[in-house]
Scaffold this active site. Structure first.
Site, PDB file in Angstrom:
ATOM      1  N   CYS A  90       1.033  -1.035  -0.154  1.00  8.58           N
ATOM      2  CA  CYS A  90       0.055   0.163   0.028  1.00  8.58           C
ATOM      3  C   CYS A  90       0.538   1.061   0.100  1.00  8.58           C
ATOM      4  O   CYS A  90       2.093   1.483   0.493  1.00  8.58           O
ATOM      5  CB  CYS A  90      -0.882  -0.526   1.291  1.00  8.58           C
ATOM      6  SG  CYS A  90      -1.845   1.130   0.837  1.00  8.58           S
ATOM      7  N   CYS A 253      -3.251   7.671  -4.853  1.00  6.07           N
ATOM      8  CA  CYS A 253      -2.953   5.492  -4.773  1.00  6.07           C
ATOM      9  C   CYS A 253      -1.703   6.033  -5.195  1.00  6.07           C
ATOM     10  O   CYS A 253      -1.084   5.260  -6.853  1.00  6.07           O
ATOM     11  CB  CYS A 253      -3.600   4.674  -5.599  1.00  6.07           C
ATOM     12  SG  CYS A 253      -3.874   3.215  -5.555  1.00  6.07           S
ATOM     13  N   THR A 255       0.597   2.401  -5.292  1.00  9.48           N
ATOM     14  CA  THR A 255       0.438   1.278  -5.704  1.00  9.48           C
ATOM     15  C   THR A 255      -0.578   1.095  -7.004  1.00  9.48           C
ATOM     16  O   THR A 255       0.020   0.733  -8.312  1.00  9.48           O
ATOM     17  CB  THR A 255      -0.051  -0.313  -4.812  1.00  9.48           C
ATOM     18  OG1 THR A 255      -1.360  -0.070  -4.910  1.00  9.48           O
ATOM     19  CG2 THR A 255       0.651  -0.473  -4.011  1.00  9.48           C
TER      20      THR A 255
END
Length: 337
Positions: A90, A253, A255
């Site tokens: 993450c 985000c 990833t």
């Protein structure tokens, strides 16, 4: 009878929550964080549910546990928890965890300004910048990312045909770019994204197989990354990432940015060394870069991949103590569907 008391530091990374749990760690079995992740899911998932779901959490809640290093060269290990489960990696969670842990004195880096961290997806390097006693920026050097499936056709009832790519950046992402039946995230509401994402994810999961060549426990399409026009100055691309049951990532985000860069590289649209400023649904930004092109050697042949970096920021805003007691009828949380 199950009882647990968990001290937590709450932060957000570019708008998305990170709850660093600083006490109440279960003693996990395994030599690697991938093995420890499997032990947590099998035996201690009640902790994740209690801390992430309502009434102690919410649809977007994610968090982490900090553990001692699994490798001799590492400074620490991270186990990621969120409403959808325990992710292999993450990005926003790493940025928030590193920020909260350093500011609280929970990590003593072997080398000031950088960390080596063991995570379920492998090992990552982190660089950070201090301003006084605050962590100003965190840069993650992520695990290798690659385009797993190109130009996959999905028939979505009620919406129409979509052509998507599936890319890995620590998790597997179904990437949807503007086309005939999807005008772009700038033309859709959050409700539109929440409505169609589970259906698209299910269709993508049925259409393609996603099993990481080096760790079969990392598998399946877990996220949907929708793209569209940018809203913030300096952004090269925009996205809205769907995860869990009803969550849209408020950060760009980490990833997902890695998966997007791997996709763009494979299609000749992003070169190594170029800055890639990626924008979230609320306009916050990460700066990504392809640091290196590498090869993953597998039994089925070589896979060309990229080593991405992602840089962003996080802010700590609360410290709390949470009790989970099975006398409480909602001890292990709930989701409103």
């Amino acid at each position: 009878m199950i009882k647990g008391t968990f001290f937590c530091i709450d932060a957000h990374t570019c708008g998305n929550p990170v709850r660093l749990v600083t006490s109440g760690h279960p003693n996990l079995k395994g030599a690697t964080m991938s093995e420890k992740r499997q032990d947590f899911l099998a035996n201690y998932d009640w902790i994740r549910r209690g801390l992430m779901f309502e009434p102690r959490g919410h649809d977007m809640m994610s968090g982490s546990f900090l553990y001692p290093p699994c490798s001799e060269n590492a400074d620490a290990s991270i186990l990621f928890i969120e409403t959808s489960g325990c992710l292999p990696m993450c990005g926003h969670g790493t940025i928030g965890t590193v920020t909260a842990a350093l500011e609280a004195g929970l990590i003593t880096p072997k080398t000031p300004g950088q960390l080596i961290l063991d995570v379920p997806a492998g090992q990552i390097k982190v660089e950070y910048r201090l301003k006084g006693d605050k962590v100003e920026r965190v840069k993650i050097f992520n695990v290798p990312a690659y385009l797993a499936h190109r130009d996959v056709t999905l028939d979505i009832p009620g919406l129409g045909t979509l052509t998507v790519d599936v890319s890995y950046g620590g998790n597997y992402y179904c990437i949807v770019e503007p086309q005939e039946h999807f005008p772009g995230i700038d033309k859709w509401t959050a409700n539109d994204i929440l409505k169609w994402s589970p259906i698209v994810r299910e269709a993508a999961s049925a259409a393609v197989s996603c099993i990481h060549p080096e760790d079969p426990t990392v598998n399946g399409v877990s996220h949907v990354l929708w793209t569209g026009k940018t809203q913030s100055d300096g952004s090269h691309a925009a996205n809205a990432v769907f995860y869990g049951d009803k969550a849209i990532d408020r950060s760009p985000c980490g990833t997902g940015t890695s998966a997007r860069m791997a996709q763009l590289y494979a299609k000749g649209q992003l070169l190594p060394g170029e800055d890639f400023v990626h924008e979230s649904y609320i306009g916050s930004q990460f700066t990504g870069k392809i640091e290196q092109v590498v090869t993953l050697n597998t039994a089925d042949g070589d896979i060309e991949a990229v080593k991405p970096s992602i840089e962003g920021w996080a802010h700590v805003f609360a410290k709390n103590c949470i009790t989970i007691d099975d006398d409480d009828p909602y001890a292990f949380g709930f989701i409103v569907k």
